[in-house]
Design a protein around this motif. Structure first.
Motif, mmCIF file in Angstrom:
data_model
loop_
_atom_site.group_PDB
_atom_site.id
_atom_site.type_symbol
_atom_site.label_atom_id
_atom_site.label_comp_id
_atom_site.label_asym_id
_atom_site.label_seq_id
_atom_site.Cartn_x
_atom_site.Cartn_y
_atom_site.Cartn_z
ATOM 1 N N LEU A 9 38.130 37.754 42.307
ATOM 2 C CA LEU A 9 38.786 36.456 42.454
ATOM 3 C C LEU A 9 40.248 36.536 42.062
ATOM 4 O O LEU A 9 40.609 37.239 41.120
ATOM 5 N N ALA A 10 41.072 35.783 42.793
ATOM 6 C CA ALA A 10 42.465 35.611 42.397
ATOM 7 C C ALA A 10 42.499 34.702 41.180
ATOM 8 O O ALA A 10 41.531 33.993 40.880
ATOM 9 N N ASP A 14 40.624 31.845 44.402
ATOM 10 C CA ASP A 14 40.292 32.289 45.757
ATOM 11 C C ASP A 14 39.532 33.609 45.710
ATOM 12 O O ASP A 14 39.828 34.481 44.897
ATOM 13 N N THR A 15 38.553 33.771 46.598
ATOM 14 C CA THR A 15 37.785 35.009 46.664
ATOM 15 C C THR A 15 38.553 36.047 47.464
ATOM 16 O O THR A 15 38.933 35.812 48.606
ATOM 17 N N LEU A 16 38.797 37.216 46.858
ATOM 18 C CA LEU A 16 39.545 38.295 47.502
ATOM 19 C C LEU A 16 38.626 39.363 48.068
ATOM 20 O O LEU A 16 39.017 40.108 48.964
ATOM 21 N N HIS A 44 48.891 39.337 44.046
ATOM 22 C CA HIS A 44 47.823 39.138 43.061
ATOM 23 C C HIS A 44 47.931 40.183 41.950
ATOM 24 O O HIS A 44 47.157 41.147 41.912
#
Length: 195
Positions: A9-10, A14-16, A44
């Protein structure tokens, strides 16, 4: 069976990247450096890890033995540009300009291949790629020379040579020291031929 869903996650949430691990004994490596799941470290610089453990049979608790985040060092290249100055600083049209630079690998990682490009911008502000030098197997904490020769036909006037060094498959944390600029002046041959 049990599953573990792992997410990268960032900091904003947000899911990376994500992966599902089936147990028992499942292992998984999520490579975040290449391909579709590559994470831009400038965008990130910090990440979080999240895990969701579940058992569809409701008879056992999924177990996570360990997890870790690995880091591979990237070579840090820089240029010493003392060889970009000509002696003398004025060349006759037809002479060769012989630029050279010292490429320094200042970090603890070796590099398989390094590309050194030499671009010339002439007095009319037209830029052409004059040469590309490929340096192979540049060891960590070492320096290596790159040199080329550039023909000066058609380059009458003040010219700029821009030398850029880059790695083939890695982005460096400090890119501004990968470029060097030098100048050379070419005088046209106005003498009629003598027979």
């Amino acid at each position: 069976g049990s599953t573990i869903d792992v997410a990268i996650l960032a900091m904003a949430g947000d899911t990376l990247g994500e992966s599902t691990i089936e147990s028992p004994g499942g292992t998984r490596v999520i490579d975040l450096s290449t391909g579709v799941s590559a994470i831009d470290p400038d965008e990130h610089p910090f990440i979080r890890l999240g895990a969701w453990l579940q058992d569809a049979s409701l008879t056992a608790t999924p177990q996570l033995l360990n997890w870790s985040v690995g880091f591979e060092s990237v070579a840090e290249l820089t240029i010493l540009a003392s060889g970009l100055q000509t002696e003398p600083d004025t060349l006759a049209e037809g002479d060769f300009f012989l630029p050279s630079v010292t490429v320094i690998n200042a970090a603890g990682a070796s590099v398989d291949s390094v590309f050194v490009t030499y671009d010339v911008t002439d007095a009319n502000n037209v830029t052409v790629r004059a040469a590309v030098d490929t340096l192979l197997d540049v060891p960590a904490n070492a320096s290596i020379e790159s040199a080329t020769q550039i023909e000066t036909f058609g380059l009458v006037g003040r010219n700029q040579v821009t030398v850029v060094v880059r790695q083939s498959d890695a982005r460096e944390p400090i890119p501004y020291n990968n470029t060097a600029i030098g100048y050379f002046y070419v005088v046209g041959d106005n003498e009629p031929p003598v027979f």
